[in-house]
Design a protein around this motif. Structure first.
Motif, PDB file in Angstrom:
ATOM      1  N   VAL A  45       2.761  -5.849   4.043  1.00 53.85           N
ATOM      2  CA  VAL A  45       2.729  -4.357   3.731  1.00 53.85           C
ATOM      3  C   VAL A  45       4.261  -4.384   3.478  1.00 53.85           C
ATOM      4  O   VAL A  45       5.108  -5.168   3.423  1.00 53.85           O
ATOM      5  CB  VAL A  45       3.734  -4.024   5.662  1.00 53.85           C
ATOM      6  N   VAL A  46       3.028  -3.535   2.249  1.00 51.74           N
ATOM      7  CA  VAL A  46       3.871  -3.133   1.294  1.00 51.74           C
ATOM      8  C   VAL A  46       4.329  -2.188   0.725  1.00 51.74           C
ATOM      9  O   VAL A  46       4.069  -1.506   0.729  1.00 51.74           O
ATOM     10  CB  VAL A  46       3.518  -3.979   0.084  1.00 51.74           C
ATOM     11  N   ALA A 185      -0.342  -1.065   2.167  1.00 52.91           N
ATOM     12  CA  ALA A 185       0.387  -0.188   0.697  1.00 52.91           C
ATOM     13  C   ALA A 185       1.239   1.016   0.788  1.00 52.91           C
ATOM     14  O   ALA A 185       0.111   1.885   1.508  1.00 52.91           O
ATOM     15  CB  ALA A 185      -0.724   0.180  -0.528  1.00 52.91           C
ATOM     16  N   ILE A 186       1.698   1.307   1.032  1.00 49.63           N
ATOM     17  CA  ILE A 186       2.697   2.550   2.096  1.00 49.63           C
ATOM     18  C   ILE A 186       3.774   3.288   0.755  1.00 49.63           C
ATOM     19  O   ILE A 186       4.425   2.472   0.526  1.00 49.63           O
ATOM     20  CB  ILE A 186       3.899   1.782   3.151  1.00 49.63           C
ATOM     21  N   SER A 187       2.712   4.600   0.788  1.00 51.40           N
ATOM     22  CA  SER A 187       3.217   4.865  -0.271  1.00 51.40           C
ATOM     23  C   SER A 187       4.628   6.310   0.516  1.00 51.40           C
ATOM     24  O   SER A 187       3.265   6.997   1.546  1.00 51.40           O
ATOM     25  CB  SER A 187       2.401   5.559  -0.658  1.00 51.40           C
ATOM     26  N   PRO A 188       5.431   7.118   0.448  1.00 54.26           N
ATOM     27  CA  PRO A 188       5.446   8.939   0.728  1.00 54.26           C
ATOM     28  C   PRO A 188       4.598   9.750  -0.555  1.00 54.26           C
ATOM     29  O   PRO A 188       4.483   9.835  -1.098  1.00 54.26           O
ATOM     30  CB  PRO A 188       7.256   8.404   0.141  1.00 54.26           C
ATOM     31  N   ALA A 189       4.569  10.238   0.733  1.00 53.56           N
ATOM     32  CA  ALA A 189       3.421  12.234   0.814  1.00 53.56           C
ATOM     33  C   ALA A 189       4.524  13.035  -0.618  1.00 53.56           C
ATOM     34  O   ALA A 189       3.593  13.435  -1.590  1.00 53.56           O
ATOM     35  CB  ALA A 189       2.714  12.658   1.804  1.00 53.56           C
ATOM     36  N   SER A 196       3.586   4.800  -7.245  1.00 50.73           N
ATOM     37  CA  SER A 196       4.001   5.047  -5.861  1.00 50.73           C
ATOM     38  C   SER A 196       4.204   3.402  -6.547  1.00 50.73           C
ATOM     39  O   SER A 196       3.146   2.453  -7.407  1.00 50.73           O
ATOM     40  CB  SER A 196       3.297   4.535  -5.095  1.00 50.73           C
ATOM     41  N   ASP A 197       5.573   2.193  -6.299  1.00 49.37           N
ATOM     42  CA  ASP A 197       5.664   1.152  -6.240  1.00 49.37           C
ATOM     43  C   ASP A 197       4.662   0.352  -6.072  1.00 49.37           C
ATOM     44  O   ASP A 197       3.954  -0.213  -6.384  1.00 49.37           O
ATOM     45  CB  ASP A 197       5.992   0.378  -6.137  1.00 49.37           C
ATOM     46  N   ALA A 198       4.112   0.646  -4.710  1.00 50.03           N
ATOM     47  CA  ALA A 198       3.035   0.000  -3.633  1.00 50.03           C
ATOM     48  C   ALA A 198       1.535   0.374  -4.322  1.00 50.03           C
ATOM     49  O   ALA A 198       1.046  -0.690  -4.707  1.00 50.03           O
ATOM     50  CB  ALA A 198       2.911   0.217  -2.297  1.00 50.03           C
ATOM     51  N   ILE A 199       1.133   0.718  -4.540  1.00 48.28           N
ATOM     52  CA  ILE A 199       0.096   1.212  -5.074  1.00 48.28           C
ATOM     53  C   ILE A 199      -0.870   0.666  -6.619  1.00 48.28           C
ATOM     54  O   ILE A 199      -0.938   0.100  -6.512  1.00 48.28           O
ATOM     55  CB  ILE A 199      -0.888   2.849  -5.646  1.00 48.28           C
ATOM     56  N   LYS A 200       0.560   0.540  -7.954  1.00 47.45           N
ATOM     57  CA  LYS A 200       0.610   0.026  -8.513  1.00 47.45           C
ATOM     58  C   LYS A 200       0.248  -1.527  -8.008  1.00 47.45           C
ATOM     59  O   LYS A 200       0.171  -2.439  -9.400  1.00 47.45           O
ATOM     60  CB  LYS A 200       2.224   0.083  -9.326  1.00 47.45           C
ATOM     61  N   LEU A 201       1.296  -2.325  -7.706  1.00 47.74           N
ATOM     62  CA  LEU A 201       1.255  -4.017  -7.260  1.00 47.74           C
ATOM     63  C   LEU A 201      -0.646  -3.765  -6.648  1.00 47.74           C
ATOM     64  O   LEU A 201      -0.896  -4.934  -7.076  1.00 47.74           O
ATOM     65  CB  LEU A 201       2.223  -4.319  -6.503  1.00 47.74           C
ATOM     66  N   ALA A 202      -1.079  -2.862  -5.886  1.00 47.25           N
ATOM     67  CA  ALA A 202      -1.636  -3.463  -5.429  1.00 47.25           C
ATOM     68  C   ALA A 202      -2.735  -3.597  -6.366  1.00 47.25           C
ATOM     69  O   ALA A 202      -3.863  -3.727  -6.170  1.00 47.25           O
ATOM     70  CB  ALA A 202      -1.835  -2.556  -3.642  1.00 47.25           C
TER      71      ALA A 202
END
Length: 624
Positions: A45-46, A185-189, A196-202
């Motif tokens: 979970v990122v 990858a969890i991002s706030p809407a 999004s930090d999570a999407i960038k990393l993913a």
């Protein structure tokens, strides 16, 4: 038990066992072994801080159990293993580090997570890659394992190192880089998905999106008149798997301790009644996300079983070879211990003899002593100084005393020869010492090359001491022998050599017409320089003859007294002493290197784990 429960439960058990052995993924386990953890499919979970990551996990579990606060709250990976139980059964949680304690109060679970985090990291906001294992048993969950990683951040808070952002990203990457890792990858809407930090990393570690599940939180907090359909329907950022929207509890609900089951119902109502998301309601929400992940995880596990089995079988072979190399644990029986010691001594003795006989390198250095060092030392002896005209005159004159010699100065000859032969003691003793040092080095080398001895440093030390003590005795005997050879040459001179000398002196001198000529004045002068030069020449010839003899006999004495004895009786005294020792003393000799004992124990535990994992995988892999 269903197939899904069998496979996910199996991975859960293997993960827990791996953690106990120090193999917990993230590139931080024991580098000496293949990481079984990293071969197991996992869901990581990122998300960035304040992305709603903790709320998503609590919604999936249906319980409020995670620490909350500002800054970095998750400072150690949390391996969250969910186990579905029968309806009506009581919910409870267990920690791997507290295996005999069941928590039914989830407020205490939150406190234990915080306390266990502080136990490793302290209370200064540091992070650690050592995971916390938490198992939750509940009828309200699906069989699923999630790894909650520290939230990605950009700045350090007070008490944290300036590199905290890089440290967290590095830790997260060690998990999500692995091809067996499923990325949640969890991002706030209510923020631009492009930031999004999570999407960038993913996107960086999974550019095709095959391993990434996108989760959009805080849909209910978006500005009026806006929605997240561009993202949820995959038009803004496409993944191989569908996006899932989540509506978490509001901060007001959290403050009021609103029940998680009620929060789930409110989430379902939100999507069912939403004009924007109603057509996606069946594929939205935390319950749907949990089922989706559980099904996908089971599918990935099933696909990866052959490669997991291959790694396990390879690791079993390597561990068994390693255990064979290190040797099995030592017996406690005194007789068995004595037998073990004697067997290792025989192995050492065999290697030592191989060095001497040419099966291994090193023995040729002894020949080098005889063929190079001894002749070179003999050539450097100061005979030129000893047999100089001045020295010969002095020694011969002193030997005659008050009455000069009449024909040949026999006493002078003897003193000159004895003095010259005394110089041979140095090269003789040096040859013995050189052979001794070669033998000592071969003992050291043989001990280091005896695999069986590597486990027992105390036995190595005692064996080396015993062998070197024997070599010292052999050296003493060898020195006596070579000195005796030199003394024998001085004690009895070879008369045949000297019998020729008077004849040469009295032989008449003839001229070119074969007529007897008158002797020269130099010949008639018994005390002239020519006379003493002739004495020096005769003595030099005799000394050279003796040198040739000693060049051959000194090596024979060294080999007989040192090399031969080392091959026959190097450990005889050790054997006589070791047989008299009691069990406790034998046990002290077999006191292994603690590092080796620890490694053998770790190998044995891993071997047991891998064999058990192989058997369990074999038991469930065929189930469809």
């Amino acid at each position: 038990m269903t197939t899904m429960e069998s496979l996910i439960g199996l991975v859960n058990r293997i993960q827990r066992a791996c953690t106990v052995l120090g193999d917990y993924g993230g590139g931080t386990g024991s580098n000496a072994f293949n990481s079984l953890w990293e071969a197991l499919p996992t869901v990581a979970v990122v998300g960035g801080q304040s992305s709603g990551k903790s709320s998503v996990l609590e919604s999936i579990v249906g319980r409020d159990f995670l620490p909350r606060g500002s800054g970095i709250v998750t400072r150690r990976p949390l391996v969250l293993q969910l186990h579905k139980t029968d309806d009506g059964t009581e919910e409870y949680a267990e920690f791997l580090h507290l295996p005999k304690r069941q928590f039914t109060d989830f407020a205490l679970v939150r406190k234990e997570i915080q306390d266990e985090t502080d136990r490793i990291t302290g209370k200064n906001k540091q992070i650690s890659p050592v995971p916390i294992h938490l198992s939750i048993y509940s009828p309200n969950v699906v069989n699923l394992t999630l790894i909650d990683l520290p939230g990605l951040t950009k700045v350090a808070v007070e008490g944290q190192p300036e590199t905290i952002a890089e440290d967290i990203e590095s830790m997260v990457r060690t998990y999500v880089d692995k091809p067996n890792c499923i990325i949640l990858a969890i991002s706030p809407a209510n923020q631009d998905i492009a930031t999004s930090d999570a999407i960038k990393l993913a996107k960086d570690v999974d550019p095709t999106g095959e391993r990434t599940f996108g989760v959009l939180t805080k849909l209910d907090l978006m500005d009026k008149g806006t929605n997240a359909l561009e993202v949820l329907e995959g038009r803004s950022y496409r993944l191989q798997h569908p996006w899932v929207g989540i509506v978490n509890r509001s901060q007001a609900d959290i403050n009021k301790n609103v029940d998680m089951m009620l929060a789930r119902r409110k989430e379902r109502e939100y999507f069912d009644t939403s004009p924007d998301y109603g057509h996606l309601a069946s594929k939205m929400g935390s319950e749907y996300l949990a089922k989706l992940l559980s099904k996908h995880l089971e599918s990935v596990i099933r696909t990866r079983i052959p490669s997991i089995l291959s790694l396990i079988n390879k690791s079993i072979e390597e561990l068994e070879r390693e255990l064979d190399r290190m040797g099995r644990p030592v017996a406690v029986d005194a007789g068995a211990q004595l037998y073990t010691i004697l067997e290792m001594c025989r192995a050492f003795d065999k290697i030592f003899k191989e060095h001497l006989d040419g099966g291994r390198p090193g023995g040729d250095r002894i020949y080098g002593v005889f063929d190079n060092q001894l002749p070179a030392a003999l050539k450097k002896l100061p005979f030129d100084r000893h047999l100089s005209l001045q020295s010969v005159k002095k020694i011969v004159s002193e030997a005659d005393g008050y009455q000069p010699h009449l024909i040949a100065p026999e006493q002078g000859y003897r003193r000159l020869i004895e003095g010259a032969l005394g110089y041979f003691r140095g090269p003789a003793e040096a040859s013995v010492d050189a052979v001794h040092y070669v033998l000592k080095e071969l003992v050291r080398k043989s001990i280091s090359e005896t695999e069986e001895l590597k486990r027992f440093p105390s036995l190595q030390v005692e064996l080396a001491a015993a062998a070197n003590s024997s070599l010292e005795k052999f050296r003493e005997e060898s020195k006596k022998s070579v000195i005796r050879l030199v003394d024998m040459e001085s004690a009895y001179l070879t008369a045949e050599f000297f019998r020729k000398l008077p004849q040469e002196m009295e032989r008449p001198v003839t001229n070119n017409k074969n007529q007897t000529a008158s002797p020269s004045p130099a010949t008639l002068d018994q005390y002239g320089d020519g006379h003493f030069r002739r004495i020096a020449s005769n003595v030099s010839a005799y000394v050279n003859m003796v040198a040739d003899t000693l060049r051959n006999t000194i090596p024979k004495a060294c080999v007989y007294c040192q090399v031969r004895q080392a091959k026959l009786a190097l450990l005889n005294y050790f054997y006589s002493q070791i047989s008299k020792r009691e069990g406790k003393q034998l046990g002290q000799l077999l006191d292994e290197d603690p590092a080796l004992m620890d490694r053998r124990l770790e190998c044995a535990k891993r071997l047991e784990l891998y064999k058990k994992a192989r058997d369990e995988i074999d038991a469930v892999a065929w189930v469809r």
